[in-house]
Design an enzyme around this catalytic site. Structure first.
Site, short mmCIF file in Angstrom:
data_model
loop_
_atom_site.label_atom_id
_atom_site.label_comp_id
_atom_site.label_asym_id
_atom_site.label_seq_id
_atom_site.Cartn_x
_atom_site.Cartn_y
_atom_site.Cartn_z
N GLU A 65 0.83 -1.19 0.00
CA GLU A 65 0.00 0.00 0.00
C GLU A 65 0.87 1.24 0.00
OE1 GLU A 65 -3.95 -1.48 2.54
OE2 GLU A 65 -2.50 -0.12 3.48
N CYS A 66 0.61 2.18 -0.90
CA CYS A 66 1.17 3.52 -0.90
C CYS A 66 2.70 3.51 -0.82
CB CYS A 66 0.55 4.34 0.22
SG CYS A 66 0.71 6.13 -0.01
#
Length: 464
Positions: free
Chosen positions: A334-335
């Protein structure tokens, strides 16, 4: 029904001092011997770190946009089971939520869902009688929200506090429970995504001790506790327990956790463990190998851009993750985790640092913030998703993924909303690696934890 004394600290706007006062109160009340269960409204990862430090136990998010609203009271009850008091820090302004005409996810929404009295943290440094008008407006905007009191922040002197208190109490009738004087020692360092996380080196304990001492000196803790006891009993349907379908050995999921990677909800880890996983932490910054027996990797968000040189210099870990991806090990990013998996990370000064290279292209820091809640639909079958499944998430980043090949299959499609009227592709699925800028809270989709563990178990069996 469950009796749980509780308070929610909200404000007219961001930057009013909610985090400082909430953390200081948690620490001051803990020094009295009380067990405090800390919570944070919204999807924030950083502020909960301060409350975790103050309470000596994990701070959990209450986000009624990400998590089904009918589960919020259950989360509050479950995470406060052994506590004397629950203290909740709000998000942004009291009524700021999903949209201008929808306060879902706001502090007010959480207060209504949990019947929690609200304490307004008011930055009064440049006002006197006008403070009363602000409090009156907040009280009257939605009478379903009970305003239980006010704490004045950043006042110039005790006399200034007394003037503001007189105006509020005499004209509005809401009690002022205390104040904090302006003090540079209580100013927390900030940068592009908000406060600096406590996972990084800093004077956090010194700051917390100072905040607790000042809070205990000028805020009436006994009156505050009395307001907390006015909260009515909670009627909370029990959350459905997650039963593990894994009957074999517990597969090990390696979760990145260090100064560069620390944006993860405690509930996500708990759900993975409940689904049958063993969770082990590792540091992409400092470790040279993945934990022994790793069967899947969880690369959460954080600030890899601030540690790009150290991450790039740790060639042993870059190689370990590259080899794990090549072997077909399930990897979820994620991210910041996505940024780490690209070929190169380029900072705001234009300096490039080699990263893992599982994802073609590079991540580049920009001055432009991308943020907001997102509803996404899976675009491909994978070990985590079935085509067409829809889930809510959020994104909050200054980087962009550039030079991405156009033929890479997207992981999600972001559905249109009021802020982004056009659909957009998001993330990628390459082999068993799934990466996206979207952050997920697994309580919104607990089956994801089960699938994560099932994929890790399958991979583990193939390695025997």
């Amino acid at each position: 029904m469950i009796h749980l004394p509780r308070l929610l600290f909200a404000a007219p706007m961001s930057g009013s001092g909610k985090t400082t006062i909430t953390a200081g109160l948690i620490a001051a009340l803990r020094q009295r011997g009380l067990r405090i269960a800390p919570f944070k409204c919204g999807p924030d990862y950083i502020d909960p770190g301060y409350h975790t430090l103050a309470a000596g136990r994990p701070c959990h998010n209450l986000d009624s946009w990400l998590i089904p609203p009918d589960q919020i009271a259950g989360v509050l009850v479950r995470r406060s089971a052994d506590a004397d008091l629950a203290l909740i820090e709000g998000v942004m302004g009291l009524f700021d939520g999903y949209a201008g005409d929808d306060d879902t996810g706001s502090s007010a929404h959480i207060a209504r869902l949990t019947a929690t009295p609200v304490i307004i943290v008011l930055d009064a440094r440049a006002m006197a009688r006008t403070a009363a008008a602000l409090i009156a407006g907040l009280r009257d905007f939605d009478r379903r929200v009970k305003i239980g009191g006010v704490i004045l922040n950043r006042v110039g002197s005790p006399r200034h506090a007394a003037l503001v208190q007189q105006a509020i109490e005499q004209t509005v009738g809401v009690p002022v429970l205390g104040y904090l004087l302006r003090n540079e020692m209580l100013t927390l360092p900030e940068r592009h995504l908000g406060l600096v996380p406590v996972a990084e080196p800093g004077r956090w304990q010194e700051w917390l001790d100072e905040a607790a001492q000042r809070v205990a000196t000028t805020i009436d803790l006994d009156r505050l506790l009395a307001v907390a006891t006015t909260a009515p009993p909670l009627i909370a349907p029990p959350l459905e327990p997650l039963v593990s379908s894994n009957s074999g050995p517990r597969p090990l999921i390696a979760v990145a956790r260090d100064e560069a990677f620390n944006f993860i909800y405690p509930d996500n880890l708990d759900l993975l463990q409940a689904a049958g996983a063993e969770v082990a932490f590792f540091s992409p910054l400092h470790d040279t190998a993945l934990p022994s027996g790793t069967a899947a990797i969880y690369l959460c968000g954080g600030f890899p851009e601030l540690f790009a040189a150290q991450l790039s210099a740790n060639q042993a870990m870059l190689t370990a993750i590259r080899e794990a991806a090549a072997s077909g090990m399930p990897i979820y990013a994620e991210c910041g985790g996505l940024m780490y998996l690209t070929e190169t990370l380029i900072d705001l000064q234009g300096q490039a640092f080699a990263m893992v290279g599982v994802l073609p292209g590079h991540s580049r820091m920009t001055p432009r913030l991308t943020l907001g809640y997102r509803t996404v639909t899976a675009q491909t079958d994978s070990w985590l998703w079935r085509v067409g499944e829809t889930v809510r998430g959020h994104e909050f980043h200054y980087s962009v993924w550039e030079a991405r090949p156009t033929d890479l299959p997207p992981l999600y499609a972001c559905l249109p909303d009021a802020m982004r009227p056009q659909p957009a592709s998001e993330g990628v699925a390459i082999g068993q690696t799934l990466a996206s800028y979207i952050h997920l809270h697994f309580l919104a989709c607990p089956y994801v934890a089960e699938r994560f563990v099932a994929a890790a178990s399958t991979f583990s069996q193939t390695q025997r």
